[in-house]
Design an enzyme around this catalytic site. Sequence first.
Site, PDB file in Angstrom:
ATOM      1  N   SER A  23       4.899   7.766  -5.248  1.00 39.92           N
ATOM      2  CA  SER A  23       3.557   8.320  -5.170  1.00 39.92           C
ATOM      3  C   SER A  23       2.718   7.885  -6.373  1.00 39.92           C
ATOM      4  O   SER A  23       2.569   6.694  -6.632  1.00 39.92           O
ATOM      5  CB  SER A  23       3.659   9.846  -5.063  1.00 39.92           C
ATOM      6  OG  SER A  23       2.419  10.434  -4.724  1.00 39.92           O
ATOM      7  N   HIS A  56       2.643   6.055  -0.508  1.00 35.86           N
ATOM      8  CA  HIS A  56       2.207   6.787   0.683  1.00 35.86           C
ATOM      9  C   HIS A  56       0.747   7.202   0.517  1.00 35.86           C
ATOM     10  O   HIS A  56       0.121   6.974  -0.515  1.00 35.86           O
ATOM     11  CB  HIS A  56       3.101   8.003   0.947  1.00 35.86           C
ATOM     12  CG  HIS A  56       3.025   9.071  -0.104  1.00 35.86           C
ATOM     13  ND1 HIS A  56       3.566  10.333   0.043  1.00 35.86           N
ATOM     14  CD2 HIS A  56       2.462   9.081  -1.349  1.00 35.86           C
ATOM     15  CE1 HIS A  56       3.348  11.053  -1.038  1.00 35.86           C
ATOM     16  NE2 HIS A  56       2.677  10.319  -1.896  1.00 35.86           N
TER      17      HIS A  56
END
Length: 226
Positions: free
Chosen positions: A81, A103
């Site tokens: 992330s 993501h």
Amino acid sequence: MKIDIKGVIVANDDKWVYDWFDMDAVAPREVLTALDRAPNERADVYINSPGGSVFAGGEIYDALRAHPGGVQIHVTGHAASAASMIMCAGPCDISPTALVMIHNVSGGAQGDYHTMDATSETLKKANQAVAAAYRHKTGKSEKELLALMDKETWMTAQEAIEAGFADGLTASPMHPQPLVAALSGGVLPQAVIDKLRAERAKHPPMTAQDKARAELELLTLGGKTR
């Protein structure tokens, strides 16, 4: 100089909550302070983080890129992330046992459909901002990167190198990191942070009883202490 990006990436104002629970976390202020203390010294940045705040991650990314002494990034466990954005701030090596995950940016909102539409647009813009860091590092197109983010892409060390996120393997491989460590270091629920901040303002400093009550509240809301 050595800088650790370990645990959750959080805003400066929230760091004390994680410290209070003895949870690994890093905020931009401590990274910027370390860089300012040695402006002409190379920064060796060691990343093992599940990510966290995209805004805090972006501030750390920008500070590392601008550091006059240069940086060398080392991914030792996982860079997921927001942490995967930070790993793109300079030359990067990666442990053979490490993982990288990219993501879509996530967030929450409450209100009518206008609010939801605006939030959706904000999240899309945030995705583009994160993809810009990836694009600068990898040379991939925004469209390709957004597609990888959209399906939540996990990469092994070799896959991360082939995709351009890392430049090579570490010279001295680290010990394997258990996969559960990459999945368990979540961000504290905002309700917990807000409650603790309110309690701190009313009754500083917190007593052992306050802490026990807060830990119970954290568990009730789905968080985890250690």
